[in-house]
Scaffold this motif. Sequence first.
Motif, PDB file in Angstrom:
ATOM      1  N   LYS A 164       0.779  -1.238  -0.219  1.00 36.14           N
ATOM      2  CA  LYS A 164       0.094  -0.024  -0.196  1.00 36.14           C
ATOM      3  C   LYS A 164       0.406   1.389   0.394  1.00 36.14           C
ATOM      4  CE  LYS A 164      -4.133  -2.353   2.629  1.00 36.14           C
ATOM      5  NZ  LYS A 164      -4.910  -1.610   3.512  1.00 36.14           N
ATOM      6  N   THR A 165       0.256   2.361  -0.593  1.00 36.02           N
ATOM      7  CA  THR A 165       1.016   4.148  -1.000  1.00 36.02           C
ATOM      8  C   THR A 165      -0.352   4.314   0.015  1.00 36.02           C
ATOM      9  OG1 THR A 165      -0.367   3.970  -2.807  1.00 36.02           O
ATOM     10  CG2 THR A 165       2.358   3.212  -2.641  1.00 36.02           C
ATOM     11  N   GLY A 166       0.545   6.106   0.794  1.00 40.55           N
ATOM     12  CA  GLY A 166      -0.501   5.812   1.566  1.00 40.55           C
ATOM     13  C   GLY A 166       0.210   7.671   0.905  1.00 40.55           C
ATOM     14  N   LEU A 167      -0.928   8.574   0.535  1.00 40.65           N
ATOM     15  CA  LEU A 167       0.134  10.583   0.309  1.00 40.65           C
ATOM     16  C   LEU A 167      -1.328  10.730   0.983  1.00 40.65           C
ATOM     17  CD1 LEU A 167       1.264  11.779  -1.660  1.00 40.65           C
ATOM     18  CD2 LEU A 167      -0.218  11.842  -3.583  1.00 40.65           C
ATOM     19  N   GLY A 168      -0.337  12.491   2.097  1.00 38.15           N
ATOM     20  CA  GLY A 168      -1.548  13.347   2.011  1.00 38.15           C
ATOM     21  C   GLY A 168      -1.287  14.105   2.707  1.00 38.15           C
ATOM     22  N   GLY A 169      -1.521  14.130   3.882  1.00 33.93           N
ATOM     23  CA  GLY A 169      -1.332  16.061   4.636  1.00 33.93           C
ATOM     24  C   GLY A 169      -1.592  15.616   5.812  1.00 33.93           C
ATOM     25  N   ARG A 170      -0.691  16.804   6.405  1.00 35.96           N
ATOM     26  CA  ARG A 170      -1.566  17.059   8.259  1.00 35.96           C
ATOM     27  C   ARG A 170      -0.976  18.766   8.467  1.00 35.96           C
ATOM     28  NH1 ARG A 170       2.903  13.609   9.227  1.00 35.96           N
ATOM     29  NH2 ARG A 170       1.302  11.619   8.824  1.00 35.96           N
ATOM     30  N   VAL A 171      -1.977  18.673   8.848  1.00 43.53           N
ATOM     31  CA  VAL A 171      -1.684  20.317   9.283  1.00 43.53           C
ATOM     32  C   VAL A 171      -1.826  20.644  11.113  1.00 43.53           C
ATOM     33  CG1 VAL A 171      -2.496  22.449   9.884  1.00 43.53           C
ATOM     34  CG2 VAL A 171      -2.489  20.970   7.519  1.00 43.53           C
ATOM     35  N   SER A 172      -0.924  21.050  11.603  1.00 49.50           N
ATOM     36  CA  SER A 172      -1.144  21.105  13.377  1.00 49.50           C
ATOM     37  C   SER A 172      -0.615  22.624  14.013  1.00 49.50           C
ATOM     38  CB  SER A 172       0.165  20.445  14.273  1.00 49.50           C
ATOM     39  OG  SER A 172       1.321  20.167  13.625  1.00 49.50           O
ATOM     40  N   THR A 173      -0.960  22.811  15.135  1.00 49.02           N
ATOM     41  CA  THR A 173      -0.531  24.239  15.234  1.00 49.02           C
ATOM     42  C   THR A 173      -1.044  24.218  17.344  1.00 49.02           C
ATOM     43  OG1 THR A 173      -1.789  26.081  15.657  1.00 49.02           O
ATOM     44  CG2 THR A 173      -3.265  24.837  15.445  1.00 49.02           C
ATOM     45  N   PRO A 174      -0.189  24.737  18.280  1.00 46.56           N
ATOM     46  CA  PRO A 174      -0.102  24.538  19.506  1.00 46.56           C
ATOM     47  C   PRO A 174      -0.993  25.225  19.630  1.00 46.56           C
ATOM     48  CG  PRO A 174       2.538  26.088  18.452  1.00 46.56           C
ATOM     49  CD  PRO A 174       1.190  25.196  17.382  1.00 46.56           C
ATOM     50  N   VAL A 175      -1.553  24.993  20.555  1.00 45.93           N
ATOM     51  CA  VAL A 175      -2.678  26.660  21.681  1.00 45.93           C
ATOM     52  C   VAL A 175      -2.232  26.389  23.050  1.00 45.93           C
ATOM     53  CG1 VAL A 175      -4.783  26.146  21.804  1.00 45.93           C
ATOM     54  CG2 VAL A 175      -4.632  25.223  20.322  1.00 45.93           C
ATOM     55  N   LYS A 176      -1.339  27.344  23.597  1.00 47.38           N
ATOM     56  CA  LYS A 176      -1.334  27.613  24.896  1.00 47.38           C
ATOM     57  C   LYS A 176      -3.061  27.498  25.861  1.00 47.38           C
ATOM     58  CE  LYS A 176       2.435  28.096  27.742  1.00 47.38           C
ATOM     59  NZ  LYS A 176       3.232  27.700  27.532  1.00 47.38           N
ATOM     60  N   LEU A 177      -2.669  26.382  27.158  1.00 44.89           N
ATOM     61  CA  LEU A 177      -3.655  26.340  28.105  1.00 44.89           C
ATOM     62  C   LEU A 177      -3.459  27.697  29.325  1.00 44.89           C
ATOM     63  CD1 LEU A 177      -4.831  22.465  27.347  1.00 44.89           C
ATOM     64  CD2 LEU A 177      -5.215  24.361  26.493  1.00 44.89           C
ATOM     65  N   ASP A 178      -4.999  27.855  29.718  1.00 47.94           N
ATOM     66  CA  ASP A 178      -4.910  28.690  30.869  1.00 47.94           C
ATOM     67  C   ASP A 178      -3.796  27.960  32.230  1.00 47.94           C
ATOM     68  OD1 ASP A 178      -5.926  30.291  29.673  1.00 47.94           O
ATOM     69  OD2 ASP A 178      -8.203  29.366  30.418  1.00 47.94           O
ATOM     70  N   SER A 179      -3.755  26.629  32.119  1.00 45.68           N
ATOM     71  CA  SER A 179      -2.998  26.435  32.835  1.00 45.68           C
ATOM     72  C   SER A 179      -0.783  26.400  32.544  1.00 45.68           C
ATOM     73  CB  SER A 179      -3.590  24.746  33.275  1.00 45.68           C
ATOM     74  OG  SER A 179      -3.505  23.711  31.710  1.00 45.68           O
ATOM     75  N   GLY A 180      -1.058  26.533  31.729  1.00 43.29           N
ATOM     76  CA  GLY A 180      -0.047  27.172  31.265  1.00 43.29           C
ATOM     77  C   GLY A 180       0.777  25.820  30.253  1.00 43.29           C
ATOM     78  N   ALA A 181      -0.131  24.716  29.911  1.00 44.56           N
ATOM     79  CA  ALA A 181       0.221  23.386  29.074  1.00 44.56           C
ATOM     80  C   ALA A 181      -0.106  24.159  27.549  1.00 44.56           C
ATOM     81  CB  ALA A 181      -0.818  22.334  29.806  1.00 44.56           C
ATOM     82  N   THR A 182       0.481  23.808  27.250  1.00 43.91           N
ATOM     83  CA  THR A 182       0.235  23.515  25.373  1.00 43.91           C
ATOM     84  C   THR A 182      -1.118  21.870  25.055  1.00 43.91           C
ATOM     85  OG1 THR A 182       2.652  24.847  25.226  1.00 43.91           O
ATOM     86  CG2 THR A 182       1.554  24.046  23.835  1.00 43.91           C
ATOM     87  N   LEU A 183      -1.507  22.071  23.925  1.00 41.93           N
ATOM     88  CA  LEU A 183      -2.323  21.768  23.770  1.00 41.93           C
ATOM     89  C   LEU A 183      -1.645  21.361  22.127  1.00 41.93           C
ATOM     90  CD1 LEU A 183      -4.117  19.271  23.728  1.00 41.93           C
ATOM     91  CD2 LEU A 183      -6.409  20.803  23.453  1.00 41.93           C
ATOM     92  N   THR A 184      -1.835  19.653  21.463  1.00 38.27           N
ATOM     93  CA  THR A 184      -1.818  21.100  20.008  1.00 38.27           C
ATOM     94  C   THR A 184      -2.402  19.877  18.758  1.00 38.27           C
ATOM     95  OG1 THR A 184       1.043  21.300  20.244  1.00 38.27           O
ATOM     96  CG2 THR A 184       0.071  20.424  17.695  1.00 38.27           C
ATOM     97  N   PRO A 185      -2.839  19.652  19.043  1.00 41.84           N
ATOM     98  CA  PRO A 185      -4.272  19.536  17.904  1.00 41.84           C
ATOM     99  C   PRO A 185      -3.438  18.968  16.764  1.00 41.84           C
ATOM    100  CG  PRO A 185      -5.321  21.294  17.887  1.00 41.84           C
ATOM    101  CD  PRO A 185      -3.954  21.317  18.722  1.00 41.84           C
ATOM    102  N   GLU A 186      -3.958  18.496  15.308  1.00 46.20           N
ATOM    103  CA  GLU A 186      -3.337  17.572  14.539  1.00 46.20           C
ATOM    104  C   GLU A 186      -4.485  17.146  13.666  1.00 46.20           C
ATOM    105  OE1 GLU A 186       0.478  16.120  14.171  1.00 46.20           O
ATOM    106  OE2 GLU A 186      -0.782  14.300  13.093  1.00 46.20           O
TER     107      GLU A 186
END
Length: 251
Positions: free
Chosen positions: A146-168
Amino acid sequence: MAVGADTRINDNIRIGVAFNYSATGISQSGTRNGDKTDIDSYGGTLYGSYTGNPWYVDGMFNYTRHQYKDQRSVAFTGFSDALSANYGADQFTVRSEAGYPVQVGSRFTATPFLNLTYSNVGTAAYTETGGAARMIYASTSSDSFKTGLGGRVSTPVKLDSGATLTPELSLAWSHEFMDDTTKTTGTFAAGGPAITTTGIKSSRDAALFTVLSAWGYLRTGLTYMNDGNDAPDVKSDYFGHTGRLQVRYDF
């Protein structure tokens, strides 16, 4: 379930090893009500990654052993039989992916990628236990590329607690170049001609949509698949989904 550990060799190379185990239960309904298959799978993976600037190449080799326990029944007017079988299968998988992360604006990272996956599954010959309806099945081997061809996008989000959430978000097109059906050949133990059963023909193309999030040591994800299967005995729009939970601790 998989447990593993890896280490960084230098600024560019990381290698690791992992062990996997899964248990699967399949129960039939309708005319095959009561038939079931239990599968225990366990194996190991060697993997590595090379990070360039900014491209990367990942690779892995996996061996998994599958142990099957089948139970089925045959019943019609004046006859009934209960049958069972224990047998194994060996699966070898090699996978590689290359990608090129690109910074988009000040917050987003877009990564086009291409992956290649080869897999071979070999099932040992086995004989059912039971009465007159028991069968002897020949060994089988199937290959997938199998071959897989695609792309992904991510961005870091700073939370009020100081932690970082990175959705993708990831979208990919998968294409199968080799086997798209499986065939099983068996004969009645009492004798007679061989019977070959052809499995469901799967689509060679599939779309995969994945949502991931990383937060501290945790990484969770959900993947949806639509393979557009056009086989006459399968719905034209087939969807599959897979959940994922990963915990990573650096030390």
